[in-house]
Scaffold this motif. Structure first.
Motif, PDB file in Angstrom:
ATOM      1  N   GLY A 344       0.718  -1.228   0.110  1.00  0.00           N
ATOM      2  CA  GLY A 344       0.048  -0.168  -0.073  1.00  0.00           C
ATOM      3  C   GLY A 344       0.759   1.145   0.035  1.00  0.00           C
ATOM      4  N   VAL A 345       2.008   1.143   0.211  1.00  0.00           N
ATOM      5  CA  VAL A 345       2.879   2.189   0.226  1.00  0.00           C
ATOM      6  C   VAL A 345       3.358   2.525  -1.090  1.00  0.00           C
ATOM      7  CG1 VAL A 345       5.022   3.229   1.148  1.00  0.00           C
ATOM      8  CG2 VAL A 345       3.663   2.137   2.672  1.00  0.00           C
ATOM      9  N   ASP A 346       3.482   3.863  -1.694  1.00  0.00           N
ATOM     10  CA  ASP A 346       4.376   4.340  -2.740  1.00  0.00           C
ATOM     11  C   ASP A 346       5.298   5.370  -2.415  1.00  0.00           C
ATOM     12  OD1 ASP A 346       5.119   5.946  -4.923  1.00  0.00           O
ATOM     13  OD2 ASP A 346       3.194   5.555  -5.957  1.00  0.00           O
ATOM     14  N   ALA A 347       6.521   4.833  -2.391  1.00  0.00           N
ATOM     15  CA  ALA A 347       7.554   5.339  -1.759  1.00  0.00           C
ATOM     16  C   ALA A 347       7.791   7.001  -2.402  1.00  0.00           C
ATOM     17  CB  ALA A 347       8.534   4.648  -1.363  1.00  0.00           C
ATOM     18  N   GLU A 348       7.524   7.077  -3.776  1.00  0.00           N
ATOM     19  CA  GLU A 348       7.715   8.198  -4.265  1.00  0.00           C
ATOM     20  C   GLU A 348       6.551   9.150  -3.601  1.00  0.00           C
ATOM     21  OE1 GLU A 348       9.952   8.785  -7.327  1.00  0.00           O
ATOM     22  OE2 GLU A 348       9.481  10.799  -6.564  1.00  0.00           O
ATOM     23  N   ASP A 349       5.436   8.639  -3.947  1.00  0.00           N
ATOM     24  CA  ASP A 349       4.087   9.562  -3.396  1.00  0.00           C
ATOM     25  C   ASP A 349       4.394   9.956  -1.832  1.00  0.00           C
ATOM     26  OD1 ASP A 349       1.726  10.642  -4.207  1.00  0.00           O
ATOM     27  OD2 ASP A 349       0.668   8.980  -2.832  1.00  0.00           O
ATOM     28  N   MET A 350       4.950   8.885  -1.037  1.00  0.00           N
ATOM     29  CA  MET A 350       5.054   9.265   0.274  1.00  0.00           C
ATOM     30  C   MET A 350       6.022  10.335   0.647  1.00  0.00           C
ATOM     31  SD  MET A 350       5.312   6.326   3.407  1.00  0.00           S
ATOM     32  CE  MET A 350       7.118   6.480   3.537  1.00  0.00           C
ATOM     33  N   LEU A 351       6.875  10.737  -0.209  1.00  0.00           N
ATOM     34  CA  LEU A 351       8.120  11.412  -0.043  1.00  0.00           C
ATOM     35  C   LEU A 351       8.090  12.678   0.558  1.00  0.00           C
ATOM     36  CD1 LEU A 351      11.362  11.356  -0.034  1.00  0.00           C
ATOM     37  CD2 LEU A 351      11.521  12.158  -2.324  1.00  0.00           C
ATOM     38  N   PRO A 352       7.155  13.709   0.024  1.00  0.00           N
ATOM     39  CA  PRO A 352       6.897  14.842   0.737  1.00  0.00           C
ATOM     40  C   PRO A 352       6.419  14.715   2.241  1.00  0.00           C
ATOM     41  CG  PRO A 352       6.063  14.738  -1.432  1.00  0.00           C
ATOM     42  CD  PRO A 352       6.339  13.422  -1.005  1.00  0.00           C
ATOM     43  N   LEU A 353       5.438  13.548   2.266  1.00  0.00           N
ATOM     44  CA  LEU A 353       5.005  13.433   4.041  1.00  0.00           C
ATOM     45  C   LEU A 353       6.301  13.021   4.804  1.00  0.00           C
ATOM     46  CD1 LEU A 353       2.770  13.102   6.127  1.00  0.00           C
ATOM     47  CD2 LEU A 353       2.524  10.808   4.919  1.00  0.00           C
ATOM     48  N   ALA A 354       6.936  12.337   4.266  1.00  0.00           N
ATOM     49  CA  ALA A 354       8.193  11.693   5.026  1.00  0.00           C
ATOM     50  C   ALA A 354       9.421  12.831   5.237  1.00  0.00           C
ATOM     51  CB  ALA A 354       9.170  10.537   4.276  1.00  0.00           C
TER      52      ALA A 354
END
Lengths: 419, 419
Positions: A344-354
């Protein structure tokens, strides 16, 4: 705020590779959200205290005082020879008996790869690469108009079955055999995987059978702080098919920008011609003195401790912080490990949140290459390397405390993303 | 003694450029008879006392002490910025108002030209070059699979009438316009000629009319010790068509291997991408400090005296020693002059005899390029540059006494050869 348009009035004069890149193809994006307070697990930078600054000052003084007129002249003097001696001795320690004629010193490992690409590749020639692999190497090969075909790897490195299947399929389709296989056999970038001895044998057999050369990028091989090294591919190669690329960027400092190539005599002359244009004899002399004064080995031993401590801190933090469904590689050396986050994680998509939570990394999918396409594959060649839910984490640069903070932030971001 | 055969077992894997070179094509031979006692007028080496050794030691100490962790890291620190400031200030002094975004620092001028070639040239694309011109630039362009067309120059530099005639002829034949013109407008290598202001205007007009870019290699422009400089092409260019290449190899030292490119913003990004692969931040920081500490200008002034003395010594010796029927250029700067020996001399054929008499030089015909061919023309495009009876003489490296001895030896060789 309107974005300023690119000035495209000379675009028609660019080479086709550049025009394609402008149309959105190409590799090499390491763009990351600006996040000054975030822990940077993004780049493979050595930690700042690792640099042998005092030794380099002393070496500079010595070489300029002893032979300044040669050090600063085209070609250099005795201390450039001492660098050759030092590099050949390191190669010898790794089991590789190279001669002076088989060594080419370059302005860094990237230039080395570029010179190799220029020596062998006509535009459109096929190169096999691990998928995932180092993004900037993809960019260099792409800039030389190579077509790139990805071959899967797993925790034991490049998969020779996948390699053979690709070669067979190309042969069956009547396509030309790729001229080069580009591999990072030791502590691979980005996964940290090391190619097993058995697989090395298979890869060498395939090179002979299908008539290609192996470019073995060994940026990290000396940075082993646990376990046992299989012999380098070149040490197992009787046929002269392995071209080794080395660098002191990770064992001395990136700023001295010095790499080398070791290749069979049947190849070295022509690679050397393509790498021509003069090298930095000032830096090379300083490094020659650095080797000659015996600084290399003690510095390396100090670095091994520093990197092992950091690797341990990251593994420990991953174990404590990451949510169930996460997994990661446990490399015995190098700069990186490869994390696969829960479904369920998309690491590219999650990057700004990270980045907001306090950590940056390089999303895994940027390291993948499609099947001969210029665009990275959105998905890995198979699912063993995680694809969209994977990321490269660098443990080389930060302090153990920062690494812990960074992984904790990664865990918070993952949990928030999945909510 | 039997000559050992080349090991050709991997020749089929080389790029076509390399295979053609192995078949005898290509440029870049600077082979010269081994003659240890001969005066070397062959290479464009600075004289050994010219190097600012003490200043470089001091600069190295300062940068490693003040910001060692940045100097040795990827990207560098403040002193890399000081180098950018220093180079842009030099450009400003030459009449060129470039921004930081228009400046690309490279590992030397040859790499700069290589990056430019990669940015614009597809294999087979045409490049116009002066004939004669710098042999290693021919080799770089040839290695990028460019087709080279020579344009005559004379004592006033590149001949715009010849340039226009070439462009017209290509257009009439329905051939593509060359994308690049490679020129050395100041103290040209090998002739020492400087392009006049009027000719610069014509060349810029032709670039606009025929839609090509001008690569202006300015390795020697700051080394003017007499007369007046016309403005650099880039200072006269409103259209962004001039790409400047600079180097500190001749004004600080070749061993620090640092060059730069100044190009319009519409071009600089893409050239910068092709020049990627990291630069030597250690050396660049040292040079940044060198500029920041004010060492550049005083060193340059000292060099101008040194080179003027050497140029004068060579001119004086030519006047006194050379037989009737000889002529030579009288450059007001740079490293080289171009001698044309009496009718009947073949400078390539005479070279072993000259080495025996006590002098070596680079025969003129190696600098000529044919009409689109990969092999140098045996004869110049027209007879204004002497062809087979010409040679490049470097006055940069030897002492005035050695220069006198060398020219005396050249005179003896010429007389003996013609007997």
């Amino acid at each position: 705020m309107a974005e300023q348009a690119r000035d495209d009035r000379f675009d028609h004069l660019f080479a086709s590779t550049v025009r394609e890149r402008l149309d959105g193809g190409g590799y090499g994006s390491s763009a990351s959200p600006a996040a000054e307070d975030a822990v940077p697990l993004t780049y493979g930078f050595p930690y700042p205290e690792s640099f042998p600054t005092a030794e380099l000052v002393a070496a500079t003084e010595t070489v300029l005082e002893e032979e300044g007129a040669d050090v600063l002249q085209y070609g250099g003097g005795e201390y450039v020879e001492r660098l050759h001696d030092g590099l050949l001795a390191r190669e010898h320690d790794r089991g590789i008996d190279a001669t002076r004629d088989e060594l080419i010193v370059t302005n860094g490992a990237t230039y080395a790869l570029d010179a190799i690409a220029s020596t062998f590749l006509d535009p459109g020639d096929e190169v096999l690469v691990e998928s995932p692999t180092f993004v900037w190497s993809l960019a260099v090969l792409d800039n030389r108009s190579a077509e790139l075909t990805g071959v899967t790897l797993d925790e034991d490195g490049l998969d020779p079955d996948a390699l053979e299947a690709t070669l067979d399929a190309r042969e069956a389709a009547g396509e030309a055999t790729p001229k080069l296989l580009y591999t990072i056999p030791e502590f691979q970038n980005p996964t940290g995987a090391t190619l097993t001895r058995e697989r090395r044998e298979r890869v060498l057999e395939l090179a002979a059978e299908y008539d290609f050369l192996i470019v073995a990028d060994d940026a990290y091989g000396e940075l082993r702080f646990g376990g046992e090294s299989p012999p380098p591919l070149a040490a197992m190669d009787d046929a002269g098919r392995v071209i080794r690329v080395g660098t002191v960027s990770k064992t001395i400092a990136p700023g001295v920008r010095t790499g080398w190539i070791v290749a069979d005599e049947a190849l070295a002359d022509q690679i050397g011609t393509m790498a021509a244009g003069g090298t930095n004899t000032f830096t090379q002399s300083v490094l020659g003195r650095y080797f000659d004064a015996g600084h290399y080995q003690p510095t390396l031993e100090r670095l091994l401790e520093g990197y092992e401590t950091r690797r341990d801190a990251m593994l420990d933090a991953l174990e404590r912080h990451l949510p169930p469904g996460s997994s990661w590689t446990e490399p015995e050396g190098g700069f990186f490990l490869w994390v696969t986050l829960p479904e369920g994680v998309d690491a590219e998509d999650m990057l700004p949140l990270a980045a907001e939570e306090g950590v940056t990394y390089l999303p895994g999918e940027r390291f993948f290459v499609g099947d001969g396409g210029r665009q990275p594959a959105a998905e890995p060649v198979d699912d063993r390397t995680g694809g969209k839910r994977s990321a490269r984490l660098s443990f080389s640069h930060c302090t153990p405390e920062e690494l812990d903070d960074g992984i904790a932030a990664l865990a918070r971001a993952t949990e928030a993303y999945l909510e």
